[in-house]
Design a protein around this motif. Structure first.
Motif, PDB file in Angstrom:
ATOM      1  N   GLY A  67      50.474 -71.276  22.055  1.00 23.77           N
ATOM      2  CA  GLY A  67      49.393 -71.318  23.025  1.00 23.77           C
ATOM      3  C   GLY A  67      48.322 -72.337  22.718  1.00 23.77           C
ATOM      4  N   ILE A  68      48.426 -72.960  21.537  1.00 18.94           N
ATOM      5  CA  ILE A  68      47.462 -74.008  21.173  1.00 18.94           C
ATOM      6  C   ILE A  68      47.850 -75.305  21.880  1.00 18.94           C
ATOM      7  N   SER A  69      46.943 -75.892  22.587  1.00 15.04           N
ATOM      8  CA  SER A  69      47.231 -77.143  23.291  1.00 15.04           C
ATOM      9  C   SER A  69      47.369 -78.290  22.297  1.00 15.04           C
ATOM     10  N   PRO A  70      48.032 -79.373  22.694  1.00 10.04           N
ATOM     11  CA  PRO A  70      48.117 -80.544  21.816  1.00 10.04           C
ATOM     12  C   PRO A  70      46.738 -81.040  21.361  1.00 10.04           C
ATOM     13  N   LEU A 148      60.738 -79.184  17.789  1.00 11.52           N
ATOM     14  CA  LEU A 148      62.082 -78.755  17.405  1.00 11.52           C
ATOM     15  C   LEU A 148      62.129 -77.295  16.979  1.00 11.52           C
ATOM     16  N   GLY A 149      61.125 -76.869  16.210  1.00 11.17           N
ATOM     17  CA  GLY A 149      61.134 -75.505  15.672  1.00 11.17           C
ATOM     18  C   GLY A 149      60.573 -75.477  14.270  1.00 11.17           C
ATOM     19  N   VAL A 150      61.373 -74.997  13.317  1.00 11.12           N
ATOM     20  CA  VAL A 150      60.954 -74.934  11.915  1.00 11.12           C
ATOM     21  C   VAL A 150      61.497 -76.157  11.188  1.00 11.12           C
ATOM     22  N   ILE A 151      60.609 -76.888  10.535  1.00 11.43           N
ATOM     23  CA  ILE A 151      60.988 -78.101   9.797  1.00 11.43           C
ATOM     24  C   ILE A 151      61.007 -77.788   8.302  1.00 11.43           C
ATOM     25  N   ALA A 174      53.420 -82.507  16.444  1.00  6.14           N
ATOM     26  CA  ALA A 174      54.415 -82.277  17.487  1.00  6.14           C
ATOM     27  C   ALA A 174      54.532 -80.812  17.876  1.00  6.14           C
ATOM     28  N   GLY A 175      53.944 -79.907  17.071  1.00  6.13           N
ATOM     29  CA  GLY A 175      53.961 -78.490  17.411  1.00  6.13           C
ATOM     30  C   GLY A 175      54.966 -77.667  16.646  1.00  6.13           C
TER      31      GLY A 175
END
Length: 499
Positions: A67-70, A148-151, A174-175
């Motif tokens: 929910g955090i915006s870029p 992508l997910g978990v890095i 990138a989130g």
């Protein structure tokens, strides 16, 4: 916390909490300059790795992170950058105690690390999708760029936080969320960094730090099914194994691997600048950098003169306590690395190389307990010797004369590696010709070891896959989604493909 002997005992950072390892086991961390035990690092196992990935995945899927915006992510990264700047001296001391590199170099690194977080903070809300101009006008087609997910980030011992930053800054912007595994030899600064990160305000689980041995924790992290991508810096052989582990569950990889970088000095170069650049390229950081300019090619007409200058300069390099301001070169980071340096010099001598300078450990009593090795210059070598083909990762320079551009390009490219290359010349046309034909991800002209957050870094050939830093880096931590929207009310034939 510290015990009665002043030895610090660290905890791992998982899910926003500092916790002891599952089996309560620890790795001893020894200061390579003094030989003294100074820290105990948690020895993680499978249970710790699983817990870290579960925390990272839970955070990634949570509204608290998604929910955090870029723009808000960028603000958090800027806040982190300031927190690192405020703690730069403390983090630099930790890294010097851990890997023996000069305090002033580690401090310089800590002071530039915030620039990477600032740069990617600025990029966080600049990543845009596209509208695709399809031939069929009734369809609106656009793309989204999503994390992508978990890095999984795996870092080496030579510049722990800098190389972690090259991965984490774009990944967070990138989130994505992160599971970080630092080298077992230099984990303290990453755990100290986790304390800073914890105070910035990221949701619990955004960053998780699991420490332990590479053959256990590193192996488990690189093959973990929850890892959407593995970002690794280290040796080429380990990099191949990491890539195979990631491929087992089709995770993507960024690999920044070994190097055997050529530093090429032409007769028309500014020899004062070239001398400083060659010295920096191989003896700075005790030669323990992936971009070390370990192969020196010198145009024959100036070879004797230039080699003599280098030899005289190398003899003057001051070894000693890396915390002292007048020390110019510290120890090797680990006993295993020191042994490797010694073995490669012996191999070179057995193959016919001549030790012009160095080639041994110092006998001075003040250095006796540390892992020191003299700056070493080898002559009478040829490019096919192992010393010119295999990465030493130490202060060992091999010197080869050359007579023409064509000859030196052929030798410079004749290696499995392609990470960096240096060119020293005042001929503008030659410098650009050389830059185009050298097989290296980075080419420095009349400089060496320069980097910046907005300039991509990575290798050709067996020096790696992908790029760190620069605009390309943030896209490497994202995936593209294509969205199709039918705008008309027409009912189409269900047995015919839509184009």
């Amino acid at each position: 916390m510290e015990n009665n002997n002043g030895v610090k005992r660290y905890q791992m950072y998982i899910g926003g909490q500092f916790i002891d390892p599952h089996d309560d086991s620890y790795i001893e961390s020894v200061n390579p300059a003094s030989g003294e035990l100074w820290a105990l690092i948690p020895k993680g196992e499978k249970e710790d790795v699983d817990r870290a990935f579960q925390a990272a995945r839970q955070c990634f899927e949570s509204d608290e992170w998604r929910g955090i915006s870029p723009t808000q992510r960028g603000k958090l990264l800027r806040k982190l950058a300031q927190a690192i700047a405020d703690q730069a001296e403390h983090l630099a001391r930790m890294e010097t105690q851990d890997n023996g590199k000069l305090y002033r170099e580690m401090l310089a690194q800590m002071k530039i690390i915030p620039a990477w977080y600032e740069y990617f903070a600025g990029l966080a809300d600049k990543v845009e999708g596209s509208v695709i101009p399809l031939d069929r006008q009734s369809v609106f087609n656009y793309t989204l760029r999503e994390p992508l997910g978990v890095i999984a980030c795996i870092t080496p011992w030579n510049s722990p936080l800098l190389l972690a930053t090259w991965k984490m800054a774009p990944a967070l912007a990138a989130g994505n969320t992160i599971v970080l595994k630092p080298s077992e030899f230099t984990s303290a600064s990453s755990l100290e960094f986790a304390k800073i990160f914890d105070e910035v305000g990221f949701p619990p689980g955004t960053l998780n730090v699991v420490t332990g041995y590479g053959h256990t924790v590193g192996d488990l992290i690189s093959k973990h099914p929850m890892a959407s991508k593995v970002a690794f810096t280290g040796g080429t052989e380990t990099g191949r194994k990491v890539a195979m582990n990631a491929a087992s569950h089709l995770a993507s990889v960024t690999l920044e691997l070994g190097g055997k970088s050529p530093n090429i000095v032409f007769a028309d170069a500014d020899l004062d600048a070239a001398e400083a650049g060659v010295i920096a390229g191989i003896f700075a950081a005790s030669g323990q950098t992936c971009i070390a300019g370990s192969r020196l090619f010198v145009e024959s007409s100036i070879a004797d003169r230039f080699i003599t200058r280098l030899a005289n300069r190398a003899k003057e390099i001051r070894l000693g306590d890396p915390m002292q301001p007048d020390t110019q070169m510290g120890p090797a980071a680990t006993p295993g690395q020191l042994k490797k340096i010694e073995e490669y010099v012996d191999i070179a001598k057995n193959e016919g190389a001549r030790v012009l300078v160095g080639g041994e450990r110092p006998s001075h009593p003040e250095l006796a307990n540390g892992l020191y090795y003299y700056p070493t210059i080898l002559t009478d070598v040829n490019n096919s010797m192992r010393i010119c083909q295999e990465e030493v990762f130490g202060p060992v320079l091999s010197v080869i004369p050359f007579d023409s551009e064509e000859e030196v390009v052929k030798m410079a490219n004749d290696t499995e590696f392609g990470l960096g290359a240096g060119i020293w010349t005042n001929d503008l046309k030659r410098s650009h010709r050389m830059a185009r034909v050298l097989e290296a991800g980075t080419v420095w002209i009349n400089t060496y070891r320069a980097s910046a957050p907005n300039s991509p870094f990575g290798g050709y050939k067996n020096s790696g896959i992908g790029r760190e830093s620069g605009l390309e880096a943030i896209y490497d931590f994202m995936q593209t989604k294509s969205v199709w929207v039918e705008l008309s009310d027409e009912i189409r034939d269900p047995f015919s493909i839509r184009t």
